[in-house]
Every structure is written in C-alpha cells, then in structure tokens.
Design an enzyme around this catalytic site. Structure first.
Site, PDB file in Angstrom:
ATOM      1  N   GLU A  58      -3.301   7.576   8.415  1.00 15.63           N
ATOM      2  CA  GLU A  58      -2.331   8.652   8.240  1.00 15.63           C
ATOM      3  C   GLU A  58      -3.089   9.904   7.782  1.00 15.63           C
ATOM      4  O   GLU A  58      -3.936   9.834   6.886  1.00 15.63           O
ATOM      5  CB  GLU A  58      -1.295   8.258   7.191  1.00 15.63           C
ATOM      6  CG  GLU A  58      -0.097   9.167   7.117  1.00 15.63           C
ATOM      7  CD  GLU A  58       1.109   8.640   7.883  1.00 15.63           C
ATOM      8  OE1 GLU A  58       2.137   9.325   7.922  1.00 15.63           O
ATOM      9  OE2 GLU A  58       1.008   7.524   8.450  1.00 15.63           O
TER      10      GLU A  58
ATOM     11  N   ARG B 275       1.581   9.113  17.228  1.00 13.27           N
ATOM     12  CA  ARG B 275       2.531   8.059  17.607  1.00 13.27           C
ATOM     13  C   ARG B 275       3.011   8.242  19.039  1.00 13.27           C
ATOM     14  O   ARG B 275       3.372   7.282  19.720  1.00 13.27           O
ATOM     15  CB  ARG B 275       3.743   8.092  16.675  1.00 13.27           C
ATOM     16  CG  ARG B 275       3.489   7.598  15.277  1.00 13.27           C
ATOM     17  CD  ARG B 275       4.710   7.821  14.407  1.00 13.27           C
ATOM     18  NE  ARG B 275       5.881   7.158  14.959  1.00 13.27           N
ATOM     19  CZ  ARG B 275       6.498   6.131  14.385  1.00 13.27           C
ATOM     20  NH1 ARG B 275       6.055   5.650  13.251  1.00 13.27           N
ATOM     21  NH2 ARG B 275       7.557   5.592  14.935  1.00 13.27           N
TER      22      ARG B 275
ATOM     23  N   GLU C 105       0.833  -1.202   0.000  1.00 15.70           N
ATOM     24  CA  GLU C 105       0.000   0.000   0.000  1.00 15.70           C
ATOM     25  C   GLU C 105       0.867   1.250   0.000  1.00 15.70           C
ATOM     26  O   GLU C 105       2.044   1.214   0.396  1.00 15.70           O
ATOM     27  CB  GLU C 105      -0.947   0.014   1.202  1.00 15.70           C
ATOM     28  CG  GLU C 105      -0.283   0.169   2.541  1.00 15.70           C
ATOM     29  CD  GLU C 105      -1.261   0.087   3.712  1.00 15.70           C
ATOM     30  OE1 GLU C 105      -2.404  -0.370   3.506  1.00 15.70           O
ATOM     31  OE2 GLU C 105      -0.866   0.456   4.825  1.00 15.70           O
TER      32      GLU C 105
ATOM     33  N   PHE D  38      -5.961   2.599   7.199  1.00 16.29           N
ATOM     34  CA  PHE D  38      -5.385   1.352   6.691  1.00 16.29           C
ATOM     35  C   PHE D  38      -5.497   0.166   7.639  1.00 16.29           C
ATOM     36  O   PHE D  38      -5.153  -0.949   7.260  1.00 16.29           O
ATOM     37  CB  PHE D  38      -3.924   1.534   6.282  1.00 16.29           C
ATOM     38  CG  PHE D  38      -3.040   2.207   7.301  1.00 16.29           C
ATOM     39  CD1 PHE D  38      -2.645   1.556   8.453  1.00 16.29           C
ATOM     40  CD2 PHE D  38      -2.595   3.498   7.078  1.00 16.29           C
ATOM     41  CE1 PHE D  38      -1.821   2.165   9.372  1.00 16.29           C
ATOM     42  CE2 PHE D  38      -1.766   4.125   7.986  1.00 16.29           C
ATOM     43  CZ  PHE D  38      -1.373   3.458   9.142  1.00 16.29           C
TER      44      PHE D  38
ATOM     45  N   ARG E 169       0.933   9.761  11.465  1.00 18.31           N
ATOM     46  CA  ARG E 169       0.229   8.507  11.726  1.00 18.31           C
ATOM     47  C   ARG E 169      -0.627   8.677  12.965  1.00 18.31           C
ATOM     48  O   ARG E 169      -0.171   9.204  13.981  1.00 18.31           O
ATOM     49  CB  ARG E 169       1.253   7.388  11.925  1.00 18.31           C
ATOM     50  CG  ARG E 169       0.624   6.002  12.045  1.00 18.31           C
ATOM     51  CD  ARG E 169       1.707   4.964  12.059  1.00 18.31           C
ATOM     52  NE  ARG E 169       1.213   3.638  12.358  1.00 18.31           N
ATOM     53  CZ  ARG E 169       1.992   2.577  12.494  1.00 18.31           C
ATOM     54  NH1 ARG E 169       3.300   2.698  12.348  1.00 18.31           N
ATOM     55  NH2 ARG E 169       1.468   1.375  12.774  1.00 18.31           N
TER      56      ARG E 169
ATOM     57  N   LYS F  13       2.687   4.513   0.991  1.00 20.39           N
ATOM     58  CA  LYS F  13       3.206   5.061   2.254  1.00 20.39           C
ATOM     59  C   LYS F  13       3.044   6.579   2.195  1.00 20.39           C
ATOM     60  O   LYS F  13       3.686   7.254   1.401  1.00 20.39           O
ATOM     61  CB  LYS F  13       4.672   4.685   2.461  1.00 20.39           C
ATOM     62  CG  LYS F  13       5.212   5.126   3.811  1.00 20.39           C
ATOM     63  CD  LYS F  13       6.654   4.720   4.001  1.00 20.39           C
ATOM     64  CE  LYS F  13       7.109   4.934   5.430  1.00 20.39           C
ATOM     65  NZ  LYS F  13       6.817   6.262   5.976  1.00 20.39           N
TER      66      LYS F  13
ATOM     67  N   LYS G  34       8.897  -1.164   5.003  1.00 22.01           N
ATOM     68  CA  LYS G  34       8.701   0.099   4.272  1.00 22.01           C
ATOM     69  C   LYS G  34       9.789   0.235   3.211  1.00 22.01           C
ATOM     70  O   LYS G  34      10.937  -0.173   3.396  1.00 22.01           O
ATOM     71  CB  LYS G  34       8.749   1.289   5.239  1.00 22.01           C
ATOM     72  CG  LYS G  34      10.028   1.399   6.051  1.00 22.01           C
ATOM     73  CD  LYS G  34       9.940   2.543   7.058  1.00 22.01           C
ATOM     74  CE  LYS G  34      11.192   2.596   7.938  1.00 22.01           C
ATOM     75  NZ  LYS G  34      11.143   3.671   8.931  1.00 22.01           N
TER      76      LYS G  34
END
Length: 557
Positions: A301, A271, A249, A340, A256, A251, A423
């Site tokens: 995000e 976070r 998916e 997500f 986030r 980024k 990532k």
C-alpha cells in the site's frame, strides 16, 4: 467469420436473464469458433465481454461518447444534436444508433459484409493512434466500420467502443462457457484465469491444449493479477477464534499496489491493473535499492505522508493522476510504501501459506524508514486478543483505517473475496458505487450536480440503482466531480441527467434497509459521499451479494 454471427449471439444473450442459458449460448458459439476459425477464438472471447484488450493491458481506444456521437452523425447524415436527442430518449448509445439507422433509409451500406476480424483490426488500429489529428484518424477507422454495419451491428459496435455491451455477461459466465465448450473442469479454467487475468488466452489454450495446457499457465512478472479481496470482520475475537490464530496488521488508507520487477523494469499496478510507475518514480527507486536483482511480484500500500504522518487520500490521487512536473510533486507530496505480501520470487509462491510468503518477503527486503517499510503486524492467538486490540488502537491513533486479520495458512487467491482475509475499520462500512445519474443543484449551486444516483452490480453484472447521495461534498470536491461528470452526460431532462457509468464514489451510510420499491430490494439510510475512487474500476464496484451480506450481518447484531 462474419460480425453478424457474433451480433446474433449478443441478441440471444440479451434475450435471457438466466445465467445457465447465457453460458450455454456462449459455449455453443465458442465451440463453433474453435472448429471453424480457431485463430479468432481469443478475439471473440474478449469481444463477448465487450472488451478489445485484457483488463491489464495499457492499450485503450481513446474514444469517448462525444467523439462516437460525431462519427454516428456523419455516417447517418444527421446532426450530432440529433444523435444526442436520440440518446436522451433511449438512454443508451446502442439503441439510439439502431433507431437512427432504421430511420435513415438513404444510408448506403457496403455490399461486403463486416467480419469479426475487420472489426477487431480497426479497433486495435484506433488504440495505436496518437499525436496531432489523432481524433480525425480514429473517426476514419470508426466510420469505416459504422458505414459497413447493419442497424443491429451498429448497436453493438457502438456499445463495444464504449465498453458497455449490456448483455449481462461477466467473467464468471465466460469462464463457465469455456469449460463447457472444451470439456474443462470449471476449477481448472478458473485457476488459469486467476493466474493470467487473460480470458482470451485461457480460451485459446483450452482449445489447443485442454486441461493439461491450462494447468501449465502460471503467474508471470509483468502481467498483473486481480488482488485478493477482504471481507468485513464480525469482530476481532470471533475472527481470530474462527481462524485458530491470525496475522493482524495495520490497514493503511492509500492505494493498494502490485509491484512487478521483470527484465530490470519496475511496474506498479493499481487495483484496476493500471500501470502508474511513471507517476511515482521514487517507488521504483525504493524497490530497486531494496530488493535483490531478480524477478518478483510484491504487494503493498502506498500512502501520502507528511512529517511521518499519513495525509488525506486525495493527495495520493494527485500523485497518481499527475502527468507533468512529476519531480515537483515528489518533493511536495512524499510517499511511503508499506509491503505486506509476496506473490512471486524467481517462481510463483502464491500457493504457499501467507506465513511462509511473509517470512520470505522479510528475508528479501531492505527497509528504509519513511520510504519503504514492511506493514506493521502481530501474531495473535485466541488467548492473546489484547495484542490485536492494541494494534487496532495504535493504527487508528497513527491516522490509519484499522487492521487486517489474515489467515496465516491461506494461499493467495487472486480476485477472490473470502474469510481468509478480513478487515476491521474504525469507521462504519462503506460501499464503492458507480454514478448512473444526477440532479443539478439550485441557487448558487445551480451549475453543479449536487445529488448523484448510485448503482451496484447484480449477479449478471447489470447495474442496479441503489440510492441517491447528496451530502458529504465540500465545494472543491463538488466542483471536481461536476467537471468529471459533464463529458459523460448521456442525456438531460430538466435538472435530471443520465451519466455514462464510469465514476466510482465511496459511499458511507448509517444502515442498509429493505426497500420493496427498489430494483435491488434494498436502500441506504443517510448515504454520504466520502470520496472519489479513481483507483477503482467499474468491475470493482460492490455487488448486490455484498449488500445482502452486510444486511444479514446487521440483523444478527
């Protein structure tokens, strides 16, 4: 229970660098507290971490170094400048305080010994003070504790106030100590902490209900957990082949968030587990309109966008920091939320595989283009690598960072970094490091700090210098960063300054190299400041283990 008993534990912890010894010291003390004063166990556990509140709590003491130095000067009977000079000499508020106490024999200490409960009560009272004359009231509570402290007690008390205990104890050590103290399987303790993010509660339940009680602790809306973390992908083909098949998916380059709905209220946690819902009212509106009227936890995000295109991350930070004229900023810097993952819907679902959580999320949410969307993703098998490559290219062209490669069969693992989520970015890998010091510039930049000493954390949560970063800052960002640093300066010597560790910077570099002269054994070649990371906390900076991992990987390529 007397505060000096906890201080003796701090001293014992400070006297060893061996994690097993630290664990044994803490386990013995937690066991003692459990027998003698069980109601104090949660408090002692948090104080052993140098905290007053759990990481997710919105409560804070609101006392900075300057206010603390003022309180110390008033108790000891010296000027604030004397306290600052002592800090400059020692580089540590605790050691400076201890020295000043020893030098000033005229200090009259209360005959009544300081208790742990009294220390905790006063600290909590300070957190609840606001409004006019708040600083004066906070100083009163602080001075009451400092006046009753011995030199050694004052050393650790001042460190606790600034949440810089410096005894080399992190959450992992505390978890192991709880397991050892109350005969709990380590994996059970770790799981309980993952789901509650409250070490004090974990210790309390371990004592009262044992393993069975800890197994009953679970995820609850309104109480955030640490996000699952990603490792660097060695490459699309290798990553997908190792997983068997993958969910790839886009980024996104934003903030986030973990969004909770409970009792009709929407919380938006970063976070760092900071609730920023008040600064982003449209996000709450999007969520209320797009989901059923049930309790849930989703992850996503938020990016700042204009004309459907993402704009600089710094605009996103402007929204998060805003306290006034928020409605004006809503129209000036519009936001898009990409969801997500789903962690909770009527019950915890984080143990279910990602493919099932995603399908459930898709069935629940009503998307609204440009406002609330689901992350763009594709399912990729080893025979379909081109689908992942295409998504990567489309994501980069769309102004995003790259792609995520996720194991479809993986559960959600709060706070864990592993190979289940990878990532891949177009730009070189970066590190999130904390500022320890700096050097003022010369010429027209003589009033600005132009070079920053950056640090990582080792396995004992101790900060270790890694590199100086002096490039990558335009004049505006340099001014902003210098303004942030000034109140945090502990000491000055010529153009050099020591800084209270608080500010996190994202640092890019050409490569990691071995450096025998460095405490870490490594250094960065051509480090460049990419941006200020206000969305990261001190416990989220990169580790020596990660630096070593990146170095090893670079040697293979």
């Amino acid at each position: 229970m007397l505060y000096r008993e906890l201080v003796e534990v701090y001293q014992d912890l400070d006297s060893t660098t061996k994690r097993l010894e630290k664990t044994a010291i803490l386990a013995n003390f937690l066991g003692k507290v459990g027998e003698e004063d069980p109601e104090l166990l949660s408090t002692v556990t948090l104080l052993s971490l140098g905290r007053v509140f759990p990481t997710w709590s919105e409560e804070e003491l609101g006392i900075g170094a300057k206010l603390l130095m003022k309180a110390i000067s008033m108790v000891v009977g010296v000027s604030a400048e004397d306290v600052e000079n002592q800090m400059r000499e020692t580089g540590d508020i605790g050691k400076a305080t201890e020295k000043l106490y020893h030098k000033k024999s005229q200090i009259t200490l209360f005959t009544q010994p300081l208790s742990i409960e009294k220390v905790y009560q006063n600290l909590v009272k300070m957190s609840k003070i606001s409004g006019k004359r708040a600083q004066f009231k906070k100083i009163d509570y602080l001075m009451e504790l400092l006046s009753a402290s011995s030199p050694t007690e004052a050393k650790y008390l001042t460190r606790t106030v600034l949440e810089e205990l410096r005894v080399g104890v992190g959450e992992g050590t505390i978890r192991d100590a709880i397991s050892q103290a109350f005969s709990i399987a380590p994996e059970v303790t770790e799981r309980a902490h993952m789901l509650t993010n409250d070490m004090g509660l974990v210790a309390e339940v371990a004592l009262a209900k044992g393993e069975e009680g800890l197994r009953e602790l679970t995820l609850k809306p309104g109480k955030p957990v640490k996000p699952m973390l990603a490792q660097l992908s060695p490459g699309i083909k290798q990553s997908i082949e190792e997983m068997g098949w993958a969910i790839c998916e886009t980024k996104y380059d934003g903030i986030r968030v973990q969004i909770h709905r409970h009792e009709g209220k929407i919380d938006v946690f970063t976070r760092r587990l900071e609730n920023i819902a008040h600064a982003l009212p449209e996000i709450s509106d999007y969520i209320q309109k797009s989901f059923p009227d049930q309790d849930f936890i989703v992850e996503g995000e938020i990016i700042a966008s204009r004309d459907g295109k993402p704009i600089s991350f710094q605009y996103m930070l402007q929204r998060v920091r805003r306290k006034y004229d928020i409605e004006k900023m809503v129209s000036k810097i519009p936001l898009t939320l990409y969801l997500f993952d789903l962690l909770y819907y009527q019950k915890p679902v984080l143990d279910e595989p990602l493919k099932k959580r995603r399908k459930k999320l898709e069935s629940l949410v009503k998307t609204d283009p440009g406002k609330l969307e689901l992350s763009t993703q594709v399912i990729v098998t080893p025979e379909e690598i081109e689908k992942a490559n295409d998504l990567f290219e489309v994501s980069i062209k769309g102004g995003h960072e790259g792609i995520m490669i996720k194991d479809p069969n993986a559960p959600y693992m709060p706070g864990i970094r592993g190979k289940k989520m990878l990532k891949l970015k177009a730009e070189p890998e970066t590190l999130d490091l904390v500022v320890l010091g700096g050097t003022y510039g010369t010429g027209k930049r003589a009033h600005l700090i132009g070079s920053y000493l950056m640090a990582i954390q080792d396995e004992n949560n101790q900060l270790k210098p890694l590199a100086y970063a002096a490039t990558g800052l335009d004049d505006n960002t340099l001014q902003e960063l210098s303004d942030m640093v000034e109140p945090l300066i502990i000491s000055k010597m010529g153009r050099e300054v020591k800084i209270e560790p608080s500010i996190i910077l994202e640092i890019a570099f050409s490569e990691i190299v071995e450096s025998p002269e460095s405490e870490t054994g490594y250094s960065l070649r051509f480090p460049v400041v990419k941006r200020i990371r206000n969305d990261r906390g001190l416990d989220e900076i990169d580790t020596l283990e990660r630096v070593e991992s990146i170095f090893r990987q670079s040697q293979k390529s």
